[in-house]
Enzyme design. Structure first.
Site, PDB file in Angstrom:
ATOM      1  N   MET A 145      20.220 -10.954   0.297  1.00 17.98           N
ATOM      2  CA  MET A 145      20.725 -12.774  -0.709  1.00 17.98           C
ATOM      3  C   MET A 145      22.460 -12.584  -0.400  1.00 17.98           C
ATOM      4  O   MET A 145      22.569 -10.827   0.307  1.00 17.98           O
ATOM      5  CB  MET A 145      20.436 -12.855  -1.002  1.00 17.98           C
ATOM      6  CG  MET A 145      18.805 -13.216  -1.028  1.00 17.98           C
ATOM      7  SD  MET A 145      18.243 -14.264  -3.028  1.00 17.98           S
ATOM      8  CE  MET A 145      17.901 -12.793  -4.050  1.00 17.98           C
ATOM      9  N   LYS A 196      19.822  -8.602 -12.083  1.00 12.35           N
ATOM     10  CA  LYS A 196      21.446  -8.814 -12.192  1.00 12.35           C
ATOM     11  C   LYS A 196      22.257  -9.404 -13.110  1.00 12.35           C
ATOM     12  O   LYS A 196      22.654  -8.854 -14.465  1.00 12.35           O
ATOM     13  CB  LYS A 196      22.072  -9.696 -11.273  1.00 12.35           C
ATOM     14  CG  LYS A 196      23.761  -9.111 -10.994  1.00 12.35           C
ATOM     15  CD  LYS A 196      24.429  -9.434  -9.894  1.00 12.35           C
ATOM     16  CE  LYS A 196      23.821  -8.341  -8.539  1.00 12.35           C
ATOM     17  NZ  LYS A 196      24.051  -8.917  -7.123  1.00 12.35           N
ATOM     18  N   GLY A 242      21.341  -6.294  -0.047  1.00 10.03           N
ATOM     19  CA  GLY A 242      21.364  -6.614   0.661  1.00 10.03           C
ATOM     20  C   GLY A 242      20.476  -8.111   1.976  1.00 10.03           C
ATOM     21  O   GLY A 242      21.412  -8.366   2.351  1.00 10.03           O
ATOM     22  N   ARG A 289      21.335  -1.629 -13.066  1.00  9.74           N
ATOM     23  CA  ARG A 289      19.517  -1.621 -12.702  1.00  9.74           C
ATOM     24  C   ARG A 289      19.008  -0.614 -12.952  1.00  9.74           C
ATOM     25  O   ARG A 289      18.952   0.961 -12.309  1.00  9.74           O
ATOM     26  CB  ARG A 289      19.855  -2.591 -11.360  1.00  9.74           C
ATOM     27  CG  ARG A 289      20.277  -2.181 -10.666  1.00  9.74           C
ATOM     28  CD  ARG A 289      19.910  -2.600  -9.266  1.00  9.74           C
ATOM     29  NE  ARG A 289      20.740  -1.736  -7.898  1.00  9.74           N
ATOM     30  CZ  ARG A 289      21.033  -2.503  -6.517  1.00  9.74           C
ATOM     31  NH1 ARG A 289      20.764  -4.049  -6.352  1.00  9.74           N
ATOM     32  NH2 ARG A 289      21.504  -1.751  -6.123  1.00  9.74           N
ATOM     33  N   CYS A 305     -15.965   1.994  -1.233  1.00  6.69           N
ATOM     34  CA  CYS A 305     -16.011   3.435  -0.193  1.00  6.69           C
ATOM     35  C   CYS A 305     -15.217   2.609   1.346  1.00  6.69           C
ATOM     36  O   CYS A 305     -14.717   2.906   2.215  1.00  6.69           O
ATOM     37  CB  CYS A 305     -17.532   4.297   0.658  1.00  6.69           C
ATOM     38  SG  CYS A 305     -18.621   3.206   1.051  1.00  6.69           S
ATOM     39  N   ARG A 363      26.768 -14.820  -7.014  1.00  6.25           N
ATOM     40  CA  ARG A 363      26.163 -13.403  -6.415  1.00  6.25           C
ATOM     41  C   ARG A 363      24.806 -13.795  -7.132  1.00  6.25           C
ATOM     42  O   ARG A 363      24.361 -14.984  -7.741  1.00  6.25           O
ATOM     43  CB  ARG A 363      26.235 -12.528  -7.248  1.00  6.25           C
ATOM     44  CG  ARG A 363      27.745 -11.916  -7.069  1.00  6.25           C
ATOM     45  CD  ARG A 363      27.935 -10.429  -7.984  1.00  6.25           C
ATOM     46  NE  ARG A 363      29.476 -10.118  -8.226  1.00  6.25           N
ATOM     47  CZ  ARG A 363      29.803  -9.104  -7.574  1.00  6.25           C
ATOM     48  NH1 ARG A 363      28.486  -8.155  -7.037  1.00  6.25           N
ATOM     49  NH2 ARG A 363      30.889  -8.379  -7.327  1.00  6.25           N
ATOM     50  N   HIS A 395      -9.171   1.885  13.868  1.00  5.39           N
ATOM     51  CA  HIS A 395     -10.533   3.212  14.053  1.00  5.39           C
ATOM     52  C   HIS A 395      -9.261   4.244  14.355  1.00  5.39           C
ATOM     53  O   HIS A 395      -9.470   5.647  12.962  1.00  5.39           O
ATOM     54  CB  HIS A 395     -11.055   2.859  15.521  1.00  5.39           C
ATOM     55  CG  HIS A 395     -11.747   4.684  15.573  1.00  5.39           C
ATOM     56  ND1 HIS A 395     -11.472   5.767  16.280  1.00  5.39           N
ATOM     57  CD2 HIS A 395     -13.627   5.167  15.492  1.00  5.39           C
ATOM     58  CE1 HIS A 395     -12.104   6.990  15.984  1.00  5.39           C
ATOM     59  NE2 HIS A 395     -13.334   6.115  15.151  1.00  5.39           N
ATOM     60  N   SER A 441     -22.045   0.137  -2.897  1.00  3.64           N
ATOM     61  CA  SER A 441     -21.304   0.692  -2.572  1.00  3.64           C
ATOM     62  C   SER A 441     -20.480  -0.130  -2.201  1.00  3.64           C
ATOM     63  O   SER A 441     -20.658  -0.279  -0.674  1.00  3.64           O
ATOM     64  CB  SER A 441     -20.863   2.409  -1.858  1.00  3.64           C
ATOM     65  OG  SER A 441     -19.873   2.906  -1.945  1.00  3.64           O
ATOM     66  N   TYR A 452     -16.476   4.443  -9.622  1.00  9.21           N
ATOM     67  CA  TYR A 452     -15.529   5.086  -9.138  1.00  9.21           C
ATOM     68  C   TYR A 452     -15.170   4.399  -7.554  1.00  9.21           C
ATOM     69  O   TYR A 452     -15.683   2.905  -7.293  1.00  9.21           O
ATOM     70  CB  TYR A 452     -16.737   6.266  -8.297  1.00  9.21           C
ATOM     71  CG  TYR A 452     -17.370   6.209  -7.442  1.00  9.21           C
ATOM     72  CD1 TYR A 452     -17.384   5.976  -6.329  1.00  9.21           C
ATOM     73  CD2 TYR A 452     -18.748   5.732  -7.749  1.00  9.21           C
ATOM     74  CE1 TYR A 452     -18.791   5.514  -5.208  1.00  9.21           C
ATOM     75  CE2 TYR A 452     -19.958   5.291  -6.959  1.00  9.21           C
ATOM     76  CZ  TYR A 452     -19.748   5.296  -5.489  1.00  9.21           C
ATOM     77  OH  TYR A 452     -21.058   4.922  -4.536  1.00  9.21           O
TER      78      TYR A 452
END
Lengths: 960, 960
Positions: free
Chosen positions: B162, B81, B160, B401, B916, B151, B523, B849, B936
């Site tokens: 604070m 702000k 909302g 903002r 993985c 503020r 699971h 992996s 990967y």
């Protein structure tokens, strides 16, 4: 200061891989046993004796009357037997000449598809010529044949594990020459038939046993004796034996599908390959895995000219020790047999004479043997095990090696040698395997009675020798019954499928513990060793039926109250009672700890040795104990503090478990605090007892660790009983049990996670500790030194929250009591993440204690309770060279410890480091702890002497 | 090549500790909620305004018509702000003047016992003088008083969370001056009564609600309205409001035990401390923990001169977005209300006007707003969220903002801004939170219907939003029933206490899964996300009764077949049905994957964005899938291979489970091979389907991993049924189940330990893989690329044994089939020991992996199935900044990954590295994987677009 931390630890870590690399090249996991495979391969590829030697490396080492190419320092190359034969030659002792093919030949043999270095064959031919010259006989000469033995010999002795061939060089022609030169036809043919059998078995792979468990050779011999109506081999005459040789050769042809080799050179080639091959027979592999001998060491092969102890009454053979291997007493000890070969002594058909008899029968030989045994002991500066043969009145030394001995003898001999100024104190300390001290500390079965029990078929089964010692008692199947019977003065054994903390009182009451499940570090084994109880664990063929209060083993049933006997040193389980006695050393040590004097020769030696160890070692030795009597025992054994006091063990005491259960069943923080208020004075009393027992020694107390469900009953009946006691609906307790049940309790709501979700528990425990410390300080004038240890820390934040509680409560109590106590707060490092973030955690911790039990479980992802299903297969496949729950796994767990030590010390230079896992009492792990620069190790009371010695050895080794 | 491996990874690892250090100083784990504590403390120690500023550091930053001390780059210091107010001033926009106390003041405040830097008070006084000059009013002046707002403003928006205080500076005198200067007495007293209430609540700690849940202020207002017989606040006149102010002050005095401060300077001091204090109120802490905002960032406090939108019909207030925040459409979008303050817009008593109305009613204002919104969007180069007030016809900008937006809007706006040449493609990619893409992919509830359901009280409870999307269906309590009903065409939900692999078919058949236990990586959650199923997990207040086939929640009972609806995006559970629809993007993507064209505006933008991401990223993206249809879906979503195919999921298919059970119950190796021979063709067919779906993309197949007991039934009835099927005694099956039961299955006989104890299982699986690959190669002309992965490796020796089997079987199959397939053999790195000895393991592995699920469990020693009991407490205490099962724990697990990557690559430079675990689809973890140089990541099909974007962002970030 850490002692050469990085270099040693990392070299230790690196040593393993290269070892396993070596091994991995040699081992083929195949469904065929390695022995038969290598044996077949060996006979398929015998030594080639034609190619000249080109390599610069020396593979063959001669020895004989004119000295030797090698010496005793070359055990790694020549094997123990070859090195010592060479050494005896160098000392001018009478040794039959011979030569040794080094262990490098063995390695080459396996690394190159079972073939030999170029030129080795030529070297062997030359060495055989030397032998012929020395012995004035010729190999294969029909008139005056040279015979040789082909023997194995590894770096360390592996008695009986590998193969040997004797009398090699005999065939249908040379046997006649031998008969003539010995003037004894029967002797020659007896040697020949023995050779044919041995060679057929060892080299040609003729199975020693057929499908009925009998050797075809023995069968033939028995048939012949029956035919001749004689009962002993010696009653067979030369002609009988001639016939037997032909029968044996026919057997070999039938089974091996090739004829027995008549060419002595072919015999020699075959025998050498077979002996190298025997390095990988099944029993050698098993023996190595049991004794931590790397597979890539290999064996040497010694070819030695044969001398004969069975040429008549002026020949003979014997074995002797330079001191008594059982008691360690300084006296020449052994036995001999005239007109006999070595195997006759072993076979036990004739009773050997004690060695002193020689003094009367052959004073000259006696004097020569005396001269030699003294010379050898002084030369080797240790008790020696000797083998000799007398051939027609001439003495030959066939073997000399450091003698195996009992733990008792080891201690006494080491001390005596120091007094005789033969070795230094450091050498004495290094001479003793710390584990051998166990023998001095554990109660034992009466040996004669044990023999009788075995002979009577009372040995039922065996399991893991999880807690050494011997115990007989009435069988009980639950803790309550064990406590009840013990209360009546009965000796009882506690038999459980597996044990849990609920069984603690029962274990305490029992003489010994027997379980059907669990390994060397199962709950039963762990607690038993800490209590010094006999324990046989993981007896797979034990079927326990709690309902019927009975057990079955191999079809035999035992009900409650019947007698069993457990040998925790061997893992054997016997029917009925066998008498036991506490060891002399233990009694003396304990009485002396109490101020009394006592103890005999062994204890005097033991005490002297421990004193030297204490002077040398840098590691402090603490104990894992949580009862005042355990503490007293530990102090008597030399404990310098408590490294791990498990507060939860106290929770199972009388009056306590009810309050603990009330606390667990509390539905609100307030109700929980009410229950905790009942526990406070009880815990405080526990701690007072411990502080009193430990005086001003540091006492590391761990806050509550196990998951709460361990404190609740699980069977419906027990739940109903508890409900009645507490006036609660049984359903609510069952629900709580269900709610607390975890899929993986090891990774669940336990350790500091309890203290964080229920900070009031930590608060109560810490309050009890400080109140107890203040009271003891006031009444005893000794200042207790509590060290509070938070378990299962994974993150710095967890520790921070718990440390804050400890400090807050400490200040409250100090204010209330009007006195301050010096204390430390630290943590266990028992999770990989704690080790990896030790630099952060050290900012909150004044000490680290490595909890290597859990650290091993999480690092490997192996639950020690469940490992039983695959660990046997793993050991067999040589996947795990050591049990990581017994000896610290250096490449994994050790690396984490190294990271944690370095990062922890970097963040807080005065950080105190210790270990309180079971590994704290294991010599190899203690060595690693020393190298890592830890301040102390902690172990169960009965392992303290072992740890003191191992710590001394580590300090000496680091100096070398 | 690894991309800046060491530096980035270690800096990431170091970033955490310093952060936590900061936090730890601020947090006190106390039973009192942090909010009330800090609030009390705040009012006890207001800003001291007398001491001069001595420090060299600047704590106060002015802004106003003449520009500002700060700018938008200073968000970390000024908060969002404050920075944006300063920036707007710098742009010359009409902003009420004010000043900002930086976040460093907040940090100082908490680090120094809630006190302020020396001299700050003097700085505040000077800044207030500046405000007075700018506004031509005086703070506390009875005639022409300056009013201010106080503020909060953190580095990122926490809407909302604070506190704020408006109209500060009013007292019994200044209210009269305000009335006079505004020419509106009612306005002035209305402002005053609002101020008294707000100040009392925020600063004086007068609880917003009493024990009956009602604010004492609202109560007084209601009473007054009743007395006056009016229904709206605006119907009260100035005198009513005057009375109300006195009533409010009396309430404050009664509750806070001190009188309302009349001194404006005292009001200011109190308000500043209260706003700093609100950084640690409970809801702010919760919000931060939910949004991964570090506690030590702190908030700034801006003090701004008040302007009023409620001075009459030429005044007003409004909010607007420079583009549609829901759809992303390029249009100025917002609403306003004349004669109103901001809170009136929010209160919803009057309906605001759409912003376009201004064009007609106030064309000049409209033009100015248009100019400003365009200027701001061009300046910030992103969609902006604006707040403005019109005071007597003059426009003031109160806030600007970057606007929050839906995932849809995010994608469209980013693409549009690129087309408008406002941002680069890289910037567009960086603008979108990868998680926001979830919205584009998941089915949704019809929004209107959802509203109605909530209004009707059909929201039953909520749990973890474990699998995004929306689903309605008939409740079923077991897999068989789910499959049965689904077979009849019913939509079903599977409701379980927790799920296990036995439930897989039921989960597949269900629209959604609801569980009472388990976390975000349980699971249920794991499989649901992989299947793309809706899942709400861990709903603690769900009581499930399998026997009665019913569930209870807050006293309401639902039986089998009744309807529930699950919102897996929010975790909400509703009674009855709510309609759903698949997302547009998902449908389009899938159809296009099948060759069809389609998709609207959003899909076009999405596709363009994904294309840019694919150009930029270096990480390949694979998927975790084990069914051909999952594979097809994954390929449509952009999968470049399979990173994890779990063979055990196939074991539960029809016909297969019987053979699997037969194999497990086999008593000999032969019987086991017989059962495996039945499984072979079934597994082969599975793999054929997968290879066909994946073409020439690599397919990583993991050999059998879970403990065998998971494949056996556990209930007595199911055991009896199986016994009947197999013609075996039920007792034997029960015994086997008992025998396979483990205390800690996670650390038990599973993974490669199965393949080592039962090599015939590995052999069968590998044979099935290679036979399938050969057949597909023959019939499809595409060469499958299998990569065989051995799970749960702890030592090199284990891998060596399994790799040997793979290579042996491969050669056998290649010979039989007459063709060769290129393949890799590698391992998962999922145990700490594997990571620590990666250099050794890499000698046997062609790829690693990282199995970060298990690696996290073992590194932390936390079972994800059991963590539910303490993780909530841990999150609340801020012990775990992120859930380590969602985002890789860098200091612990990340460090192990780094060790393994470096040591592995050192030992084998061409080692392929991937991941993985579930983390492979999580953006922060993907960034770490990029920095580590992995080849990967692999994730569930529905997360592939997220992973593609996150991988692109990681690559762009590494370039910055």
């Amino acid at each position: 200061m850490a002692r050469s931390k990085t270099s040693t630890a990392s070299s230790a870590a690196q040593a393993r891989p290269s070892k396993t690399t070596g091994r991995s090249k040699k081992k083929t996991p195949s469904k065929k046993p390695a022995a038969s495979k290598s044996k077949r391969a060996a006979s398929a590829s015998p030594v080639s004796m034609t190619e000249p030697s080109r390599g610069s490396r020396r593979y063959l080492f001669n020895f004989g009357a004119d000295g030797a190419d090698g010496d005793r320092e070359m055990k790694n190359l020549l094997g123990g037997k070859g090195a010592n034969l060479a050494e005896m030659c160098n000392l001018g002792l009478p040794v039959p000449p011979g030569f040794t093919l080094s262990t490098e030949v063995c390695r080459y043999y396996y690394d190159h598809g079972l073939s030999y270095p170029r030129g080795l064959g030529k070297d062997v031919l030359a060495a055989m010529k030397r032998l012929e010259t020395a012995m004035q006989k010729k190999f294969g000469d029909p008139d005056n044949p040279l015979l040789v033995s082909v023997r194995s010999g590894a770096r360390v002795s592996m008695p009986g594990m590998m193969d040997t061939v004797l009398n090699l060089g005999l065939n249908d022609e040379t046997v006649e020459g031998l008969a003539r030169s010995a003037g004894n036809e029967r002797f020659a043919w007896d040697a020949y038939r023995r050779f044919v059998q041995m060679y057929s078995e060892v080299v040609m792979g003729v199975g020693a046993e057929d499908e009925h468990g009998q050797s075809p050779f023995s069968l033939a011999l028995e048939e012949l004796k029956e035919k001749r109506a004689v009962s002993l081999d010696i009653d067979l005459d030369a002609d009988d034996l001639k016939g037997l040789v032909q029968t044996f050769k026919a057997i070999a042809l039938r089974v091996a599908l090739r004829s027995f080799p008549e060419d002595p050179m072919e015999q020699l080639r075959g025998a050498i390959s077979a002996v190298f091959g025997s390095w990988n027979n099944e029993r050698a592999i098993l023996y190595r895995s049991m004794n931590d001998i790397p597979s890539d060491w290999g064996t040497a092969v010694s070819v030695v000219a044969m001398v004969f102890g069975n040429l008549g009454t002026t020949s003979g053979t014997g074995v002797a020790f330079t001191r008594d291997p059982a008691s360690g007493e300084k006296r020449f000890y052994g036995e001999y047999l005239m007109n006999a070969q070595g195997e006759d002594v072993v076979a036990g058909l004739r009773t050997p004479e004690p060695i002193e008899r020689l003094k009367e029968t052959s004073p000259k030989l006696w004097r020569e043997l005396q001269r030699i045994q003294k010379l050898l002991e002084n030369h080797y500066r240790d008790m020696q095990d000797l083998e000799f043969t007398i051939e027609n009145g001439k003495l030959y030394m066939l073997q000399c090696r450091t003698g195996k001995r009992t733990g008792f003898a080891a201690v006494r001999i080491a001390c005596d040698l120091v007094r005789e100024r033969k070795i230094s104190r450091d050498e004495a300390l290094m001479r003793i395997d710390p584990e051998a001290l166990n023998q001095l500390l554990q109660p034992v079965f009466d040996p004669a009675e044990l023999e009788r029990a075995k002979a009577a078929g009372r040995l039922l089964t065996s399991g893991l020798n999880a807690g050494p010692g011997a115990a007989s008692g009435h069988v009980t199947f639950n803790a309550a019954e064990a406590v009840r019977r013990a209360g009546e003065g009965q000796k009882v054994l506690l038999v459980r499928i597996e044990t849990s903390p609920e069984d603690i009182e029962g274990m305490q009451a029992a003489e010994g513990i027997l379980t059907a499940r669990g390994g060397m570090t199962s709950h039963a084994a762990l607690v038993a060793r800490q209590m010094g109880k006999v324990c046989v664990a993981g007896v797979a063929d034990l079927e326990i039926n709690y309902k019927a209060s009975s057990l079955q083993v191999h079809g035999r049933r035992f009900g409650e109250g019947e007698f069993l006997s457990l040998d925790g040193t061997t893992g054997e389980v016997f029917e009925g009672q066998i008498s036991t006695a506490p060891s002399e050393v233990m009694q003396a040590m304990f009485h002396e700890g109490k101020g009394a004097r006592g103890g005999g020769q062994i204890y005097a030696s033991f005490k002297r040795l421990m004193g030297w160890a204490d002077e040398v070692r840098q590691l402090r030795v603490r104990t894992n104990a949580d009862q005042p009597d355990q503490c007293e025992l530990a102090v008597a054994f030399g404990a310098e503090g408590i490294g791990l006091c498990r507060t939860e063990h106290m929770f199972f005491g009388e009056n306590k478990i009810e309050a603990v259960r009330e606390m667990i069943l509390a539905e609100s923080s307030e109700a929980r605090e009410l229950a905790l208020a009942k526990l406070l004075p009880l815990q405080r009393a526990d701690f007072e007892g411990i502080f009193r027992a430990m005086g001003e020694r540091p006492v590391t107390i761990r806050t509550l660790d196990p998951p709460l469900h361990e404190f609740l009953p699980h069977s419906p009946a027990a739940i109903r009983a508890l409900a009645k006691d507490l006036g609660l609906p049984a359903k609510r307790i069952a629900q709580k049990v269900e709610q607390l049940t975890e899929l993986n309790p090891m990774l669940g709501h336990r350790g500091c996670r309890l203290g964080i979700t229920y900070p009031e528990i930590t608060r109560m425990q810490v309050r009890a500790i400080f109140q107890a410390a203040c009271r003891v300080a006031r009444t005893s004038k000794k200042m207790p030194r509590p060290e509070i240890m938070i378990p299962l820390i994974a993150t710095r934040e967890e520790l921070q929250l718990q440390v804050r509680i400890v400090r807050e409560v400490a200040e409250e109590v100090f204010e209330e009591e009007g006195r301050r106590i010096k204390y430390l707060v630290g943590t266990m490092i028992e999770l990989p993440r704690a080790a990896l973030t030790a630099g952060e955690i050290a900012k909150e911790a004044e000490f680290f204690s490595f909890g290597t039990n859990d650290l091993t479980q999480t690092t490997f992802g192996i639950s020690r309770d469940d490992a039983g299903k695959f660990i046997p297969a793993y050991r067999k496949l040589d996947i795990l060279p050591d049990d990581p729950f017994s000896s610290i796994d250096l490449p994994g767990v050790g690396k984490l410890m190294q990271i944690a030590s370095m990062d922890g010390k970097a963040a807080r230079p005065d950080l105190k480091l210790g270990i309180c896992g079971e590994h704290g009492g294991e010599p190899k792990s203690i060595r690693f702890c020393h190298e890592l620069g830890l301040a102390y190790v902690s172990c169960s009371p009965y392992r303290i002497p072992i740890a003191r010695l191992a710590a001394a050895q580590a300090a000496i080794r680091a100096r070398l």
